[in-house]
Design an enzyme around this catalytic site. Sequence first.
Site, PDB file in Angstrom:
ATOM      1  N   ASN A  23      53.341 -29.456  52.029  1.00 23.85           N
ATOM      2  CA  ASN A  23      54.075 -29.947  52.639  1.00 23.85           C
ATOM      3  C   ASN A  23      53.533 -29.101  54.305  1.00 23.85           C
ATOM      4  O   ASN A  23      54.052 -28.743  55.114  1.00 23.85           O
ATOM      5  CB  ASN A  23      54.936 -28.219  53.062  1.00 23.85           C
ATOM      6  CG  ASN A  23      55.681 -29.315  51.303  1.00 23.85           C
ATOM      7  OD1 ASN A  23      56.225 -30.248  51.525  1.00 23.85           O
ATOM      8  ND2 ASN A  23      57.197 -28.419  50.722  1.00 23.85           N
ATOM      9  N   CYS A 116      63.937 -36.707  49.351  1.00 27.74           N
ATOM     10  CA  CYS A 116      64.595 -36.152  47.855  1.00 27.74           C
ATOM     11  C   CYS A 116      66.118 -35.722  48.538  1.00 27.74           C
ATOM     12  O   CYS A 116      66.410 -34.872  49.075  1.00 27.74           O
ATOM     13  CB  CYS A 116      63.923 -35.082  46.888  1.00 27.74           C
ATOM     14  SG  CYS A 116      62.637 -35.401  46.143  1.00 27.74           S
ATOM     15  N   ARG A 397      55.264 -38.542  44.217  1.00 30.51           N
ATOM     16  CA  ARG A 397      55.367 -37.328  45.887  1.00 30.51           C
ATOM     17  C   ARG A 397      54.578 -36.538  45.990  1.00 30.51           C
ATOM     18  O   ARG A 397      54.397 -36.464  47.579  1.00 30.51           O
ATOM     19  CB  ARG A 397      56.859 -37.878  46.301  1.00 30.51           C
ATOM     20  CG  ARG A 397      57.756 -39.223  46.118  1.00 30.51           C
ATOM     21  CD  ARG A 397      59.276 -38.591  46.875  1.00 30.51           C
ATOM     22  NE  ARG A 397      59.025 -38.326  47.746  1.00 30.51           N
ATOM     23  CZ  ARG A 397      59.868 -37.826  48.606  1.00 30.51           C
ATOM     24  NH1 ARG A 397      61.379 -38.068  48.437  1.00 30.51           N
ATOM     25  NH2 ARG A 397      60.223 -37.833  49.716  1.00 30.51           N
TER      26      ARG A 397
HETATM   27  N1  EPU Z   1      69.601 -27.099  57.422  1.00 28.08           N
HETATM   28  C1  EPU Z   1      69.724 -27.261  58.389  1.00 28.08           C
HETATM   29  N2  EPU Z   1      69.959 -28.578  59.640  1.00 28.08           N
HETATM   30  C2  EPU Z   1      68.923 -28.913  59.801  1.00 28.08           C
HETATM   31  C3  EPU Z   1      67.664 -27.833  58.662  1.00 28.08           C
HETATM   32  C4  EPU Z   1      67.726 -28.197  57.897  1.00 28.08           C
HETATM   33  O1  EPU Z   1      71.599 -27.257  57.674  1.00 28.08           O
HETATM   34  O2  EPU Z   1      68.571 -28.979  61.267  1.00 28.08           O
HETATM   35  C5  EPU Z   1      69.525 -26.861  56.197  1.00 28.08           C
HETATM   36  C6  EPU Z   1      68.685 -27.736  54.423  1.00 28.08           C
HETATM   37  O3  EPU Z   1      70.340 -28.507  54.993  1.00 28.08           O
HETATM   38  C7  EPU Z   1      68.899 -26.638  53.626  1.00 28.08           C
HETATM   39  C8  EPU Z   1      68.390 -25.480  54.091  1.00 28.08           C
HETATM   40  O4  EPU Z   1      68.514 -25.809  55.795  1.00 28.08           O
HETATM   41  O5  EPU Z   1      70.101 -26.500  53.227  1.00 28.08           O
HETATM   42  C9  EPU Z   1      66.709 -25.278  54.471  1.00 28.08           C
HETATM   43  O6  EPU Z   1      65.941 -26.708  55.235  1.00 28.08           O
HETATM   44  P1  EPU Z   1      64.272 -26.512  55.881  1.00 28.08           P
HETATM   45  O7  EPU Z   1      64.866 -27.279  56.944  1.00 28.08           O
HETATM   46  O8  EPU Z   1      64.036 -25.522  55.554  1.00 28.08           O
HETATM   47  O9  EPU Z   1      63.728 -27.034  54.749  1.00 28.08           O
HETATM   48  P2  EPU Z   1      62.775 -28.812  54.889  1.00 28.08           P
HETATM   49  O10 EPU Z   1      62.109 -28.846  56.599  1.00 28.08           O
HETATM   50  O11 EPU Z   1      63.978 -30.284  55.123  1.00 28.08           O
HETATM   51  C10 EPU Z   1      60.906 -27.860  53.433  1.00 28.08           C
HETATM   52  C11 EPU Z   1      59.945 -28.549  52.822  1.00 28.08           C
HETATM   53  C12 EPU Z   1      61.168 -28.492  51.351  1.00 28.08           C
HETATM   54  C13 EPU Z   1      61.325 -26.929  50.796  1.00 28.08           C
HETATM   55  C14 EPU Z   1      62.049 -26.470  51.975  1.00 28.08           C
HETATM   56  C15 EPU Z   1      62.465 -25.138  51.523  1.00 28.08           C
HETATM   57  C16 EPU Z   1      58.491 -30.256  53.734  1.00 28.08           C
HETATM   58  C17 EPU Z   1      57.981 -31.241  53.894  1.00 28.08           C
HETATM   59  N3  EPU Z   1      59.800 -29.867  53.057  1.00 28.08           N
HETATM   60  O12 EPU Z   1      61.834 -29.319  53.598  1.00 28.08           O
HETATM   61  O13 EPU Z   1      60.194 -29.030  50.579  1.00 28.08           O
HETATM   62  O14 EPU Z   1      62.688 -27.589  49.534  1.00 28.08           O
HETATM   63  O15 EPU Z   1      61.473 -26.651  53.370  1.00 28.08           O
HETATM   64  O16 EPU Z   1      61.084 -24.704  51.413  1.00 28.08           O
HETATM   65  O17 EPU Z   1      58.336 -28.848  54.221  1.00 28.08           O
HETATM   66  C18 EPU Z   1      59.397 -30.074  48.005  1.00 28.08           C
HETATM   67  O18 EPU Z   1      58.425 -30.041  48.323  1.00 28.08           O
HETATM   68  O19 EPU Z   1      59.414 -30.896  47.432  1.00 28.08           O
HETATM   69  C19 EPU Z   1      60.015 -30.122  49.074  1.00 28.08           C
HETATM   70  C20 EPU Z   1      61.659 -30.500  49.110  1.00 28.08           C
END
Ligand code: EPU
Length: 415
Positions: A23, A116, A397
């Site tokens: 990440n 995922c 992944r």
């Molecule tokens: N959310 C919204 N709107 C948005 C963006 C996010 O409602 O525009 C919500 C999401 O639906 C979720 C929450 O906010 O309920 C948190 O999402 P976030 O954007 O923080 O997560 P992400 O950027 O999609 C990253 C990691 C994830 C990790 C999450 C939380 C990466 C590539 N992915 O995802 O990693 O779980 O932050 O820490 O950095 C994993 O590695 O298995 C993984 C899923």
Amino acid sequence: MDIFCIRGGTPLHGRIALHGAKNAALPLLAATLATGARCELHDCPDISDVTAACAILRHLGCAVEQHGGIVAVDAGSACRSDIPAELMRKMRAAVLFLGPLLARFGTAELSLPGGCVLGARPIDLHLRGLRRMGAEITLDGEHISARTDGLHGCTVALPLPSVGATENLILAALGCRGTLTLCNAAREPEIADLQCYLRKLGADISGAGTSTVTVGGFRPRPFVEHTIMPDRIVAATILCAAAACGGEVELQDVDPAHFSTVLDSLSEAGCAIITAASAVRLTSDGQLTAPRPVVTQPYPGFPTDAQPPLMAACLRAKGTTVFTENIFTNRYRHAEEFRRLGAAVSIEGRVAYVTGVERLTGAPLTASDLRGGAALVIAGLLAQGTAYIGRREYIDRGYEDIVRDLRALGARIKG
Ligand code: EPU
């Protein structure tokens, strides 16, 4: 082999070094596009999500070479701003190319990202922030069309500290006139690593790791090298496995402060943990007690990505462990698989109750997401008899070679 085959019941002993964090690697790879620079990333994990990010960079015209943990990108030759759906579908982090494309070319054509399935994962906060910076964006079904005559500085207050939105807006700001001030930004260590990389690239950025990040100018440098921070979630996964199976495991080249909440839970469960500046040693007799309730939160709270591995570690712990998942709406799919092994897990909305059982028995299981899949591996290590884990591509992944790492610690796993 497409499946993992695990014969449980052995304690884990030994020492391993961790690869760089998925990440952190993915936003860094997207960041290379925003510049015309040549970049060399060290300790880059050899995982399918990194392969997918490199495929996107190549499609956009960048020269990319991957060898032995180093990914070298020459972004000078980037010449297009569209990403086809089949590349976008490969992972959620593909959306992190939207900000860099707008910064570099002022235009982007792509589709909603895959990744995922953990419940609804909208990108409304990414789009809202980019629009505020001056992008015109239309979303037609799955297709995203974005353009701008020039992004401008402004203040964006995120309603929740989304990791991806924070990264996308920081990356877009590399191409904007004036200063972006991002309030209620996510504070994950991977964002601090992104800041460290962007400063080397010539960006004037500060505040990453706190709730307010400012990006105010960019004078690109021609060549940059960066070593990616160690993967705190892989660290947490290995420690959960050792805690559950018993044994003594030392992780090197980690920052224990990055996963201190996981260490706290494992310590409450009865493990002895010693930390140093860049190492951690965990000793466990394998007889765990349920830790205090585990509540996932944005960093510095307990990481949602470590919830499935810790749940697996608690399947035989004395007492009941209560988990509350606050980040994603559907991140308990591993629990159904745990039940096939004889585990006592019940789910009520966001809350999961795990009551330790005396014995788990091997069975065929199927991974349905990355961290849930890793948790099934831990559960298989705890079970008597043989467990099989199908759909290992989910696990690939984010874990470079979980079989290699666990075998090095004495686990009986093939795959
Ligand atoms: N959310 C919204 N709107 C948005 C963006 C996010 O409602 O525009 C919500 C999401 O639906 C979720 C929450 O906010 O309920 C948190 O999402 P976030 O954007 O923080 O997560 P992400 O950027 O999609 C990253 C990691 C994830 C990790 C999450 C939380 C990466 C590539 N992915 O995802 O990693 O779980 O932050 O820490 O950095 C994993 O590695 O298995 C993984 C899923």
